[in-house]
Design a protein around this motif. Structure first.
Motif, short mmCIF file in Angstrom:
data_model
loop_
_atom_site.label_atom_id
_atom_site.label_comp_id
_atom_site.label_asym_id
_atom_site.label_seq_id
_atom_site.Cartn_x
_atom_site.Cartn_y
_atom_site.Cartn_z
N LYS A 1 20.16 81.37 49.70
CA LYS A 1 21.08 81.17 50.82
C LYS A 1 21.25 79.67 51.03
CE LYS A 1 17.32 81.66 54.23
NZ LYS A 1 16.27 81.87 53.22
N THR A 2 22.26 79.32 51.80
CA THR A 2 22.51 77.90 52.05
C THR A 2 21.51 77.35 53.06
OG1 THR A 2 24.09 78.47 53.77
CG2 THR A 2 24.97 78.06 51.57
N PRO A 3 21.13 76.08 52.92
CA PRO A 3 21.46 75.20 51.79
C PRO A 3 20.52 75.41 50.61
CG PRO A 3 20.20 73.99 53.43
CD PRO A 3 20.40 75.37 53.99
N LEU A 4 21.08 75.39 49.42
CA LEU A 4 20.27 75.55 48.21
C LEU A 4 19.26 74.42 48.05
CD1 LEU A 4 23.06 76.69 45.71
CD2 LEU A 4 21.25 78.12 46.70
N LEU A 5 19.55 73.30 48.68
CA LEU A 5 18.67 72.14 48.60
C LEU A 5 17.27 72.45 49.13
CD1 LEU A 5 18.53 69.07 47.99
CD2 LEU A 5 19.23 68.67 50.36
N ASN A 6 17.17 73.42 50.03
CA ASN A 6 15.87 73.74 50.62
C ASN A 6 14.87 74.28 49.61
OD1 ASN A 6 16.62 72.94 53.16
ND2 ASN A 6 16.98 74.99 53.96
N GLY A 7 15.34 74.82 48.49
CA GLY A 7 14.44 75.42 47.52
C GLY A 7 14.26 74.63 46.24
N VAL A 8 14.62 73.35 46.25
CA VAL A 8 14.61 72.60 44.99
C VAL A 8 13.21 72.18 44.57
CG1 VAL A 8 16.93 71.70 45.41
CG2 VAL A 8 14.95 70.31 46.03
N ASN A 9 13.05 72.09 43.27
CA ASN A 9 11.87 71.48 42.65
C ASN A 9 12.39 70.45 41.66
OD1 ASN A 9 9.63 70.70 41.25
ND2 ASN A 9 8.91 72.75 40.75
N PRO A 10 12.40 69.17 42.05
CA PRO A 10 13.01 68.14 41.20
C PRO A 10 12.33 67.95 39.85
CG PRO A 10 11.82 67.14 43.03
CD PRO A 10 11.86 68.62 43.29
N LYS A 11 11.12 68.53 39.69
CA LYS A 11 10.43 68.41 38.40
C LYS A 11 11.04 69.35 37.36
CE LYS A 11 5.97 66.96 40.30
NZ LYS A 11 4.53 67.27 40.41
N ASN A 12 11.75 70.37 37.81
CA ASN A 12 12.42 71.30 36.90
C ASN A 12 13.91 70.98 36.89
OD1 ASN A 12 9.94 72.47 36.70
ND2 ASN A 12 10.46 74.37 37.74
N TYR A 13 14.38 70.38 35.82
CA TYR A 13 15.75 69.90 35.78
C TYR A 13 16.36 70.15 34.41
CZ TYR A 13 13.87 66.16 32.98
OH TYR A 13 13.26 65.47 31.97
N LYS A 14 17.69 70.10 34.37
CA LYS A 14 18.43 70.10 33.11
C LYS A 14 19.44 68.96 33.18
CE LYS A 14 20.06 74.34 33.30
NZ LYS A 14 20.73 75.61 32.87
#
Length: 365
Positions: free
Chosen positions: A201-214
């Motif tokens: 759900k919004t905001p998607l930013l709440n669930g980020v893990n910056p160590k997992n990226y593409k």
């Protein structure tokens, strides 16, 4: 803009002394000038920002075949396309994959100047970006390693959609140094970064893990040239998702998601992945469209191959998921049993890759 000292700062005088003039400023390194702590005060509060991305497929289609563009805009993105029109749009879409969205390349493609001329134009653009790399240090407060910047740019352009570890992107360099150089390339908008989110759900930013990226390139056509893929391999391939292990299709989706309105802010790109020992999974993208959140997979073949998507739906509830592929539009309903034994019905919509932008526009309006 970034070539003339303090020109950005002088823009405020147009508002004060010559308000009749409407000034548009652009520059490939303008982001550095705006964020330069050593420059004089700029026209704060007196400007509007607009982020310009490579041309999208629909913009290319409008230039290449106005009739086909009008037909596409009349279609319902949730219904199958007639076979004749599907073939026409698929063929033009392949042209776009080879060309990309850089304006000079698009113009050459429309003029039928041939793949060699297209490749020459794109290589000139790539060379220009590489020649700009030494300026990153000159226009900021930080010293950057030009060789490392070029190394990262080359790896990303030739392998878009890969979540490589820092020591594999640039062996021999310290992780923090590689990360810092990736950050500045992303800030300069020559590469894009997708970050894992666990949110539905919004905001998607709440669930980020910056160590997992593409990481993705700026433009599909530039990546295509970096990869050295033959144009005939694109034109003759039935399913684009099979090309370069799916990297071309994912690059297309990434830059499409980054290019949709509104244009006054940059768009974050998200995906989902699970990294458990013996049980890894990845859903290519998760994006917000209108009031809904959609997982997006780029996969060929039958929908029962979407194992990662099924794992995600068992973990989080998503009413509708998208699968982008080369086939025609199909809609299925999956019966999902969540990990907590709760059951629900999930709609899985398979749409042609060329339909993605039209689908987003229809849901966002």
């Amino acid at each position: 803009m970034q070539e003339l000292p303090n020109l950005y700062s002088y823009l405020r005088y147009f508002k004060e002394k010559a308000p009749d003039f409407k000034v548009i400023s652009a520059g490939s390194l303008l982001e550095f000038e705006i964020n330069n702590k050593n420059r004089q005060q700029g026209p704060t509060g007196r400007i509007e920002y607009s982020y310009l991305n490579p041309m999208t497929f629909e913009e290319y289609l409008l230039a290449a075949n106005k009739l086909a563009y009008d037909k596409l805009k009349e279609l319902s993105p949730t219904k199958p396309v007639s076979e004749g029109l599907h073939t026409i749009l698929s063929n033009i879409f392949k042209e776009y994959l080879v060309c990309g969205g850089m304006p000079a390349a698009v113009q050459a493609s429309i003029n039928k100047e041939g793949p060699l001329r297209l490749d020459a134009i794109k290589n000139d653009i790539i060379t220009g970006y590489i020649e700009d790399l030494p300026k990153y240090s000159d226009l900021s407060d930080t010293k950057y390693d030009t060789e490392l910047l070029e190394r990262i740019l080359s790896v990303v352009m030739s392998n878009p959609s890969k979540g490589l570890q820092y020591n594999k992107i640039a062996p021999g360099y310290k992780i923090e140094k590689v990360k810092k150089h990736i950050d500045i390339l992303a800030s300069a908008k020559v590469i894009r970064r997708s970050i894992h989110t666990s949110e539905n759900k919004t905001p998607l930013l709440n669930g980020v893990n910056p160590k997992n990226y593409k990481l993705f390139g700026l433009d599909l056509g530039l990546c295509y040239s970096f990869m050295g893929v033959s144009p005939m391999s694109i034109y003759s391939n039935i399913d684009i998702n099979d090309m370069a292990n799916g990297a071309i299709a994912e690059q297309y989706v990434a830059q499409t998601l980054a290019s949709i309105p509104p244009f006054y802010k940059t768009k974050a790109i998200y995906h989902w992945e699970r990294q458990k020992k013996g049980s890894t999974a990845e859903v290519d993208f998760i994006t917000e469209v209108g009031s809904e959140i959609y997982p997006i997979e780029c996969k060929s073949g039958k929908s029962n191959k979407l194992k990662s998507l099924k794992l995600l739906l068992e973990e989080k509830v998503f009413k509708t998921s998208l699968r982008c592929y080369s086939g025609n539009t199909e809609i299925e309903t999956w019966s999902i049993t969540k990990n907590n034994d709760e059951e629900y019905q999930a709609s899985v919509m398979s749409i042609p890759l060329y339909m993605l932008e039209h689908f987003i526009e229809s849901k966002a309006s």
